[in-house]
Design a protein around this motif. Structure first.
Motif, PDB file in Angstrom:
ATOM      1  N   GLU A 188       0.822  -1.214   0.000  1.00  0.00           N
ATOM      2  CA  GLU A 188       0.000   0.000   0.000  1.00  0.00           C
ATOM      3  C   GLU A 188       0.859   1.267   0.000  1.00  0.00           C
ATOM      4  OE1 GLU A 188      -3.710   0.146  -0.022  1.00  0.00           O
ATOM      5  OE2 GLU A 188      -2.948  -1.724  -0.883  1.00  0.00           O
ATOM      6  N   LEU A 189       2.166   1.122   0.204  1.00  0.00           N
ATOM      7  CA  LEU A 189       3.059   2.277   0.113  1.00  0.00           C
ATOM      8  C   LEU A 189       2.897   2.980  -1.227  1.00  0.00           C
ATOM      9  CD1 LEU A 189       5.395   3.867   1.500  1.00  0.00           C
ATOM     10  CD2 LEU A 189       6.979   2.354   0.273  1.00  0.00           C
ATOM     11  N   GLU A 190       2.482   2.251  -2.222  1.00  0.00           N
ATOM     12  CA  GLU A 190       2.268   2.829  -3.550  1.00  0.00           C
ATOM     13  C   GLU A 190       1.368   4.053  -3.502  1.00  0.00           C
ATOM     14  OE1 GLU A 190       0.421   1.581  -7.946  1.00  0.00           O
ATOM     15  OE2 GLU A 190       0.538   0.093  -6.323  1.00  0.00           O
ATOM     16  N   TYR A 191       0.405   4.056  -2.568  1.00  0.00           N
ATOM     17  CA  TYR A 191      -0.609   5.104  -2.547  1.00  0.00           C
ATOM     18  C   TYR A 191      -0.324   6.201  -1.517  1.00  0.00           C
ATOM     19  CZ  TYR A 191      -2.743   1.287  -5.065  1.00  0.00           C
ATOM     20  OH  TYR A 191      -2.967   0.266  -5.960  1.00  0.00           O
ATOM     21  N   ALA A 192       0.771   6.070  -0.791  1.00  0.00           N
ATOM     22  CA  ALA A 192       1.141   7.091   0.190  1.00  0.00           C
ATOM     23  C   ALA A 192       1.643   8.344  -0.525  1.00  0.00           C
ATOM     24  CB  ALA A 192       2.225   6.544   1.117  1.00  0.00           C
ATOM     25  N   SER A 193       1.660   9.454   0.187  1.00  0.00           N
ATOM     26  CA  SER A 193       2.173  10.703  -0.388  1.00  0.00           C
ATOM     27  C   SER A 193       3.668  10.575  -0.663  1.00  0.00           C
ATOM     28  CB  SER A 193       1.931  11.852   0.584  1.00  0.00           C
ATOM     29  OG  SER A 193       2.731  11.668   1.744  1.00  0.00           O
ATOM     30  N   ASP A 194       4.178  11.430  -1.522  1.00  0.00           N
ATOM     31  CA  ASP A 194       5.607  11.416  -1.827  1.00  0.00           C
ATOM     32  C   ASP A 194       6.447  11.654  -0.575  1.00  0.00           C
ATOM     33  OD1 ASP A 194       5.083  10.910  -4.482  1.00  0.00           O
ATOM     34  OD2 ASP A 194       5.310  12.996  -5.121  1.00  0.00           O
ATOM     35  N   THR A 195       5.940  12.469   0.315  1.00  0.00           N
ATOM     36  CA  THR A 195       6.660  12.740   1.562  1.00  0.00           C
ATOM     37  C   THR A 195       6.841  11.468   2.374  1.00  0.00           C
ATOM     38  OG1 THR A 195       5.810  15.007   1.670  1.00  0.00           O
ATOM     39  CG2 THR A 195       6.630  14.046   3.723  1.00  0.00           C
ATOM     40  N   LEU A 196       5.802  10.652   2.443  1.00  0.00           N
ATOM     41  CA  LEU A 196       5.886   9.412   3.221  1.00  0.00           C
ATOM     42  C   LEU A 196       6.688   8.336   2.496  1.00  0.00           C
ATOM     43  CD1 LEU A 196       2.339   9.266   4.841  1.00  0.00           C
ATOM     44  CD2 LEU A 196       4.499  10.003   5.853  1.00  0.00           C
ATOM     45  N   LYS A 197       6.731   8.393   1.190  1.00  0.00           N
ATOM     46  CA  LYS A 197       7.571   7.454   0.443  1.00  0.00           C
ATOM     47  C   LYS A 197       9.056   7.753   0.666  1.00  0.00           C
ATOM     48  CE  LYS A 197       4.239   6.474  -3.234  1.00  0.00           C
ATOM     49  NZ  LYS A 197       3.859   6.703  -4.637  1.00  0.00           N
ATOM     50  N   ALA A 198       9.328   8.934   1.189  1.00  0.00           N
ATOM     51  CA  ALA A 198      10.704   9.326   1.503  1.00  0.00           C
ATOM     52  C   ALA A 198      10.968   9.278   3.010  1.00  0.00           C
ATOM     53  CB  ALA A 198      10.978  10.731   0.974  1.00  0.00           C
ATOM     54  N   ASP A 199      10.010   8.767   3.753  1.00  0.00           N
ATOM     55  CA  ASP A 199      10.128   8.651   5.213  1.00  0.00           C
ATOM     56  C   ASP A 199      10.730   7.281   5.531  1.00  0.00           C
ATOM     57  OD1 ASP A 199       9.359   7.836   7.934  1.00  0.00           O
ATOM     58  OD2 ASP A 199       8.067   9.602   7.966  1.00  0.00           O
ATOM     59  N   ARG A 200      11.919   7.291   6.083  1.00  0.00           N
ATOM     60  CA  ARG A 200      12.667   6.053   6.276  1.00  0.00           C
ATOM     61  C   ARG A 200      11.908   5.024   7.116  1.00  0.00           C
ATOM     62  NH1 ARG A 200      17.245   3.920   8.927  1.00  0.00           N
ATOM     63  NH2 ARG A 200      18.848   3.212   7.464  1.00  0.00           N
ATOM     64  N   GLU A 201      11.309   5.473   8.217  1.00  0.00           N
ATOM     65  CA  GLU A 201      10.588   4.553   9.100  1.00  0.00           C
ATOM     66  C   GLU A 201       9.387   3.934   8.388  1.00  0.00           C
ATOM     67  OE1 GLU A 201       8.058   4.449  13.308  1.00  0.00           O
ATOM     68  OE2 GLU A 201       9.162   6.266  12.745  1.00  0.00           O
ATOM     69  N   VAL A 202       8.671   4.766   7.657  1.00  0.00           N
ATOM     70  CA  VAL A 202       7.497   4.283   6.928  1.00  0.00           C
ATOM     71  C   VAL A 202       7.913   3.239   5.886  1.00  0.00           C
ATOM     72  CG1 VAL A 202       5.680   4.934   5.295  1.00  0.00           C
ATOM     73  CG2 VAL A 202       6.123   6.371   7.299  1.00  0.00           C
ATOM     74  N   VAL A 203       8.945   3.544   5.135  1.00  0.00           N
ATOM     75  CA  VAL A 203       9.387   2.625   4.082  1.00  0.00           C
ATOM     76  C   VAL A 203       9.925   1.326   4.678  1.00  0.00           C
ATOM     77  CG1 VAL A 203      11.038   2.292   2.204  1.00  0.00           C
ATOM     78  CG2 VAL A 203       9.785   4.457   2.416  1.00  0.00           C
ATOM     79  N   LEU A 204      10.690   1.417   5.751  1.00  0.00           N
ATOM     80  CA  LEU A 204      11.186   0.203   6.403  1.00  0.00           C
ATOM     81  C   LEU A 204      10.032  -0.687   6.849  1.00  0.00           C
ATOM     82  CD1 LEU A 204      14.191   1.477   8.551  1.00  0.00           C
ATOM     83  CD2 LEU A 204      14.273  -0.370   6.853  1.00  0.00           C
ATOM     84  N   GLU A 205       9.010  -0.079   7.397  1.00  0.00           N
ATOM     85  CA  GLU A 205       7.834  -0.837   7.864  1.00  0.00           C
ATOM     86  C   GLU A 205       7.159  -1.530   6.684  1.00  0.00           C
ATOM     87  OE1 GLU A 205       5.864  -2.356  10.921  1.00  0.00           O
ATOM     88  OE2 GLU A 205       7.083  -0.580  11.337  1.00  0.00           O
ATOM     89  N   ALA A 206       7.040  -0.807   5.582  1.00  0.00           N
ATOM     90  CA  ALA A 206       6.395  -1.373   4.398  1.00  0.00           C
ATOM     91  C   ALA A 206       7.204  -2.538   3.830  1.00  0.00           C
ATOM     92  CB  ALA A 206       6.217  -0.288   3.333  1.00  0.00           C
ATOM     93  N   VAL A 207       8.516  -2.362   3.748  1.00  0.00           N
ATOM     94  CA  VAL A 207       9.379  -3.391   3.170  1.00  0.00           C
ATOM     95  C   VAL A 207       9.444  -4.629   4.055  1.00  0.00           C
ATOM     96  CG1 VAL A 207      11.763  -3.901   2.475  1.00  0.00           C
ATOM     97  CG2 VAL A 207      10.706  -1.725   1.830  1.00  0.00           C
ATOM     98  N   ARG A 208       9.387  -4.425   5.364  1.00  0.00           N
ATOM     99  CA  ARG A 208       9.358  -5.587   6.268  1.00  0.00           C
ATOM    100  C   ARG A 208       8.109  -6.432   6.026  1.00  0.00           C
ATOM    101  NH1 ARG A 208      10.716  -1.686  10.623  1.00  0.00           N
ATOM    102  NH2 ARG A 208      12.983  -1.740  10.922  1.00  0.00           N
ATOM    103  N   ASN A 209       7.026  -5.757   5.712  1.00  0.00           N
ATOM    104  CA  ASN A 209       5.772  -6.467   5.458  1.00  0.00           C
ATOM    105  C   ASN A 209       5.764  -7.121   4.081  1.00  0.00           C
ATOM    106  OD1 ASN A 209       2.832  -6.283   4.178  1.00  0.00           O
ATOM    107  ND2 ASN A 209       2.596  -6.640   6.380  1.00  0.00           N
ATOM    108  N   ASP A 210       6.307  -6.410   3.104  1.00  0.00           N
ATOM    109  CA  ASP A 210       6.295  -6.917   1.720  1.00  0.00           C
ATOM    110  C   ASP A 210       7.459  -6.275   0.975  1.00  0.00           C
ATOM    111  OD1 ASP A 210       5.820  -7.509  -0.972  1.00  0.00           O
ATOM    112  OD2 ASP A 210       3.646  -7.464  -0.722  1.00  0.00           O
ATOM    113  N   GLY A 211       8.455  -7.075   0.628  1.00  0.00           N
ATOM    114  CA  GLY A 211       9.639  -6.554  -0.043  1.00  0.00           C
ATOM    115  C   GLY A 211       9.348  -5.802  -1.327  1.00  0.00           C
ATOM    116  N   ARG A 212       8.234  -6.118  -1.962  1.00  0.00           N
ATOM    117  CA  ARG A 212       7.885  -5.446  -3.214  1.00  0.00           C
ATOM    118  C   ARG A 212       7.609  -3.961  -3.024  1.00  0.00           C
ATOM    119  NH1 ARG A 212       2.886  -8.793  -5.143  1.00  0.00           N
ATOM    120  NH2 ARG A 212       2.447  -8.471  -2.919  1.00  0.00           N
TER     121      ARG A 212
END
Length: 206
Positions: free
Chosen positions: A165-189
């Motif tokens: 679902e990171l695909e639909y987050a704002s650009d700011t959150l796609k550049a947020d390290r904690e947010v991205v780490l959380e997303a990648v831990r859930n799904d590497g894609r």
């Protein structure tokens, strides 16, 4: 369209009277597509069709598409053994009901993606969107308002259920390290949707 074709093949001639029509729609809700307008406005006939297939709401009269009880019947019924499209009949409801908060909540509890058909006001309603992101298979984050796609807490909730679902987050959150780490831990894609800077971050990539 496939349902209509199947109906035409099985019932090459229209049922001759109301009782035959009731029997037909009980067996195949899409049979409602082939009836006279009078029967498309017949509440009993339409509800019988919806109990077989909620998406038959598409063929009901405009008056019944604005009938709250009828639309609730459509949302909660149908041949959804795998539950992939429950709640989706909301798309055929009158606009007034797409703005009905409780009815929309019922729809998205069945399928978070039904948020697509809610009013813009409800797409910006935080509680409604939080409900829409709970199901990891049918999240509605993509249909939320831009403001809520930038809501860090809400997006974290969404990606903990479904990292992609990171695909639909704002650009700011796609550049947020904690947010991205959380997303990648859930799904590497999910890494595909991170900012270029984070795609080059060794810890994120590994």
């Amino acid at each position: 369209a496939e349902g209509i074709k199947a109906y035409n093949k099985e019932f090459p001639a229209k049922p001759k009277n109301r009782e035959e029509m009731l029997e037909a729609v009980r067996n195949d809700g899409y049979a409602l597509a082939n009836v006279d307008d009078t029967l498309k406005a017949d509440r009993e006939v339409v509800i019988a069709a919806l109990r077989n297939n909620g998406r038959a709401l598409e063929f009901a009269s405009d008056t019944l598409k604005a009938d709250r009880e009828v639309v609730l019947e459509a949302i909660s019924n149908g041949p959804y053994s795998n539950r992939h499209t429950r709640g989706r009949p909301l798309q055929f409801a009158d606009d007034t009901l797409k703005a009905d908060r409780e009815l929309v909540l019922e729809a998205i509890r069945e399928d978070g993606r039904a948020l697509e058909f809610a009013s813009d006001t409800l797409k910006a309603d935080r509680e409604v969107v939080l409900e829409a992101i709970q199901d990891p298979n049918r999240s509605g984050l993509q249909f939320a308002s831009d403001t809520l796609k930038a809501d860090r807490e809400l997006v974290l909730e969404a990606i903990r259920n479904r990292g992609i679902e990171l695909e639909y987050a704002s650009d700011t959150l796609k550049a947020d390290r904690e947010v991205v780490l959380e997303a990648v831990r859930n799904d590497g894609r999910a890494l595909e949707f991170a900012s270029d800077t984070l795609k080059a971050d060794r810890e994120v990539v590994l």
